[in-house]
Design an enzyme around this catalytic site. Structure first.
Site, PDB file in Angstrom:
ATOM      1  N   CYS A 196       3.250  17.758  -0.369  1.00 30.14           N
ATOM      2  CA  CYS A 196       2.774  18.522  -1.523  1.00 30.14           C
ATOM      3  C   CYS A 196       1.773  19.565  -1.016  1.00 30.14           C
ATOM      4  O   CYS A 196       0.907  19.264  -0.194  1.00 30.14           O
ATOM      5  CB  CYS A 196       2.123  17.609  -2.553  1.00 30.14           C
ATOM      6  SG  CYS A 196       3.288  16.415  -3.240  1.00 30.14           S
ATOM      7  N   GLU A 203      -7.415   4.908   4.355  1.00 26.56           N
ATOM      8  CA  GLU A 203      -8.643   4.875   3.572  1.00 26.56           C
ATOM      9  C   GLU A 203      -8.432   4.157   2.232  1.00 26.56           C
ATOM     10  O   GLU A 203      -7.361   4.247   1.639  1.00 26.56           O
ATOM     11  CB  GLU A 203      -9.113   6.319   3.322  1.00 26.56           C
ATOM     12  CG  GLU A 203      -9.369   7.040   4.646  1.00 26.56           C
ATOM     13  CD  GLU A 203      -9.880   8.469   4.498  1.00 26.56           C
ATOM     14  OE1 GLU A 203     -10.052   8.938   3.358  1.00 26.56           O
ATOM     15  OE2 GLU A 203     -10.116   9.101   5.537  1.00 26.56           O
ATOM     16  N   CYS A 251       1.747  10.686   4.761  1.00 29.52           N
ATOM     17  CA  CYS A 251       2.697  10.841   3.666  1.00 29.52           C
ATOM     18  C   CYS A 251       3.746  11.856   4.095  1.00 29.52           C
ATOM     19  O   CYS A 251       3.435  12.819   4.787  1.00 29.52           O
ATOM     20  CB  CYS A 251       1.989  11.334   2.405  1.00 29.52           C
ATOM     21  SG  CYS A 251       3.058  11.334   0.944  1.00 29.52           S
ATOM     22  N   CYS A 304      -2.252  18.969  -1.140  1.00 32.09           N
ATOM     23  CA  CYS A 304      -2.792  17.638  -0.804  1.00 32.09           C
ATOM     24  C   CYS A 304      -3.090  17.538   0.686  1.00 32.09           C
ATOM     25  O   CYS A 304      -2.246  17.877   1.519  1.00 32.09           O
ATOM     26  CB  CYS A 304      -1.793  16.553  -1.200  1.00 32.09           C
ATOM     27  SG  CYS A 304      -2.355  14.894  -0.804  1.00 32.09           S
ATOM     28  N   CYS A 347      -9.448  12.773  -4.924  1.00 31.81           N
ATOM     29  CA  CYS A 347      -7.983  12.866  -4.926  1.00 31.81           C
ATOM     30  C   CYS A 347      -7.520  13.914  -3.937  1.00 31.81           C
ATOM     31  O   CYS A 347      -7.991  15.048  -3.939  1.00 31.81           O
ATOM     32  CB  CYS A 347      -7.464  13.287  -6.299  1.00 31.81           C
ATOM     33  SG  CYS A 347      -8.006  12.246  -7.633  1.00 31.81           S
ATOM     34  N   CYS A 388      -8.949   2.468  -5.135  1.00 30.60           N
ATOM     35  CA  CYS A 388      -7.833   3.375  -4.901  1.00 30.60           C
ATOM     36  C   CYS A 388      -7.237   2.983  -3.552  1.00 30.60           C
ATOM     37  O   CYS A 388      -7.896   3.077  -2.520  1.00 30.60           O
ATOM     38  CB  CYS A 388      -8.378   4.805  -4.900  1.00 30.60           C
ATOM     39  SG  CYS A 388      -7.145   6.052  -4.557  1.00 30.60           S
TER      40      CYS A 388
HETATM   41  N1  SAH Z   1       1.868  10.050  -3.624  1.00 30.90           N
HETATM   42  C1  SAH Z   1       1.460   9.531  -4.892  1.00 30.90           C
HETATM   43  C2  SAH Z   1       0.083   8.904  -4.825  1.00 30.90           C
HETATM   44  C3  SAH Z   1      -1.049   9.880  -4.581  1.00 30.90           C
HETATM   45  S1  SAH Z   1      -2.068   9.805  -5.958  1.00 30.90           S
HETATM   46  C4  SAH Z   1       1.553  10.619  -5.929  1.00 30.90           C
HETATM   47  O1  SAH Z   1       1.886  11.741  -5.565  1.00 30.90           O
HETATM   48  O2  SAH Z   1       1.375  10.351  -7.107  1.00 30.90           O
HETATM   49  C5  SAH Z   1      -3.171  11.084  -5.703  1.00 30.90           C
HETATM   50  C6  SAH Z   1      -3.159  12.093  -6.845  1.00 30.90           C
HETATM   51  O3  SAH Z   1      -4.044  13.163  -6.478  1.00 30.90           O
HETATM   52  C7  SAH Z   1      -1.783  12.698  -7.049  1.00 30.90           C
HETATM   53  O4  SAH Z   1      -1.574  13.026  -8.391  1.00 30.90           O
HETATM   54  C8  SAH Z   1      -1.921  13.946  -6.222  1.00 30.90           C
HETATM   55  O5  SAH Z   1      -0.953  14.891  -6.584  1.00 30.90           O
HETATM   56  C9  SAH Z   1      -3.332  14.375  -6.525  1.00 30.90           C
HETATM   57  N2  SAH Z   1      -3.876  15.297  -5.520  1.00 30.90           N
HETATM   58  C10 SAH Z   1      -3.431  15.497  -4.273  1.00 30.90           C
HETATM   59  N3  SAH Z   1      -4.170  16.425  -3.642  1.00 30.90           N
HETATM   60  C11 SAH Z   1      -5.128  16.807  -4.502  1.00 30.90           C
HETATM   61  C12 SAH Z   1      -6.223  17.716  -4.418  1.00 30.90           C
HETATM   62  N4  SAH Z   1      -6.478  18.387  -3.306  1.00 30.90           N
HETATM   63  N5  SAH Z   1      -7.020  17.851  -5.505  1.00 30.90           N
HETATM   64  C13 SAH Z   1      -6.774  17.120  -6.618  1.00 30.90           C
HETATM   65  N6  SAH Z   1      -5.767  16.245  -6.748  1.00 30.90           N
HETATM   66  C14 SAH Z   1      -4.953  16.090  -5.709  1.00 30.90           C
END
Ligand code: SAH
Length: 362
Positions: free
Chosen positions: A118, A94, A114, A121, A335, A107
């Protein structure tokens, strides 16, 4: 059988010059082709009129400009558009378009799924299949440029995947974003977001000057180990100095720390104070991200007042901080909500530590 043709879409200026040298063609023809592809959106060699016709015919035999295919465009109420892109092997990633006044941010995804796992996420829940090629990454910018009628003003490498786990392809694609013959996006407007793969971050500093965002999400190792498991491999005492080094020497630069606000988990004033101590002396901006829920997650978003109190506490300590507006959440484009269609091939969680591809020293 025809040998597979090389896709010129993902080649940097250097890469295309080298390819043209192999064809015994002049490097400036390579640069012209680069311009045709990225500035003018032309993919058919026959239409590249300033390239000699013999060379165009040769190119058509050995090369191609293959653009990923958009299979779904889903607009949200706030103008955000999620596009789903189908890759050559049928998998989906996406890209999200985020208009904001005169600006437009896209974005971009860097991997199919991935491997980092985390806990908050949704991309993590999909598992991991493979890295995107540089063509598949820059292809997202190519598509956005055609759709917007001009290059986006900002690119954030914040879509699906961990960009530093796909080092070479991401660096090549970011080169093209900044390239004068292609998209000409200023370095301050290309942002790479990482969960903190420290050796790759140190290597990035040698080859790229893009802006850095780091997914911090917790002010101490015990909590960050749970939320961002790669922390067990590269804990805060290793991560923070590496981030500081990334911008050292340039007084205008700051690290953007991303901090997802999880109700009752990491959002107290005590956490804010610990964060202030952790970031002491590091030029910083903090982006507070209200948690975006997805099916199957147990976390809840912190109440707005708690997010504001956290922000005010940081501000009092002189740390610039903003709450990220949630965009596109009605279409799961916010995000951490990007999922694509991923055939999971990972065997994650060996000893609880996610398996990521380590960049090899060159
Ligand atoms: N893998 C990279 C790029 C992803 S950026 C990284 O970890 O930085 C996407 C951002 O959104 C990251 O900061 C991630 O931690 C955050 N994110 C992931 N899941 C989320 C959620 N459910 N709600 C809000 N932010 C989230």
């Amino acid at each position: 059988m025809q040998a597979s043709r090389i896709n010129l879409l993902g080649l940097t200026r250097k890469g295309i010059e080298a390819f043209f040298a192999e064809l015994d063609a002049k490097p400036f023809h390579g640069r012209n082709v680069l311009k045709w592809i990225h500035k003018h959106g032309v993919t058919d060699f026959a239409a590249m009129t300033d390239v000699p016709s013999r060379l165009r015919e040769r190119l058509a035999e050995v090369a191609e400009v293959a653009i990923p295919r958009v299979v779904l465009e889903q607009p949200a109420g706030d103008g955000t558009v999620k596009t789903v892109i189908e890759l050559g092997d049928g998998q989906h990633v996406e890209t999200v378009y985020i208009p904001d006044g005169g600006r437009s941010t896209i974005c971009v995804s860097s991997q199919v799924g991935c491997a980092l796992d985390c806990s908050f996420c949704s991309t993590a829940q999909q598992g991991f299949n493979r890295n995107l090629s540089s063509a598949e990454i820059i292809g997202q910018v190519w598509l956005a440029t055609r759709r917007l009628g001009r290059p986006p003003s900002n690119v954030v490498m914040m879509g699906m995947g961990e960009p530093l786990a796909n080092f070479d392809n991401v660096v090549d694609a970011m080169d093209l974003m900044q390239e004068d013959l292609a998209y000409m996006i200023a370095k301050s407007r290309v942002t790479l977001s990482t969960s903190g793969i420290v050796p790759a971050l140190r290597r990035l500093r040698e080859v790229s000057d893009v802006s850095l965002a780091v997914s911090l999400h917790a002010p101490d190792n015990a909590l960050r180990d749970q939320l961002v498991p790669i922390n067990r491999k590269y804990p805060l005492e290793v991560l923070i100095p590496a981030c500081h080094d990334f911008i050292r020497g340039d007084k205008r630069r700051k690290i953007t720390w991303e901090y997802v606000m999880l109700d009752g988990v990491n959002d107290s004033i005590a956490h804010a104070k610990a964060l202030i101590r952790l970031l002491q002396g590091v030029p910083s901006k903090v982006n507070l991200i209200p948690f975006n829920p997805f099916p199957g997650s147990d976390y809840r978003t912190s109440p707005a007042e708690r997010i504001e109190a956290f922000r005010q506490r940081l501000k009092r300590a002189g740390i610039m901080s903003m709450t990220r507006k949630t965009r596109g959440d009605d279409i799961d484009a916010a995000c951490g909500q990007l999922v694509g269609r991923v055939r999971d091939r990972s065997r994650r969680r060996l000893d609880g530590i996610p398996v990521v591809q380590e960049p090899m020293p060159r």
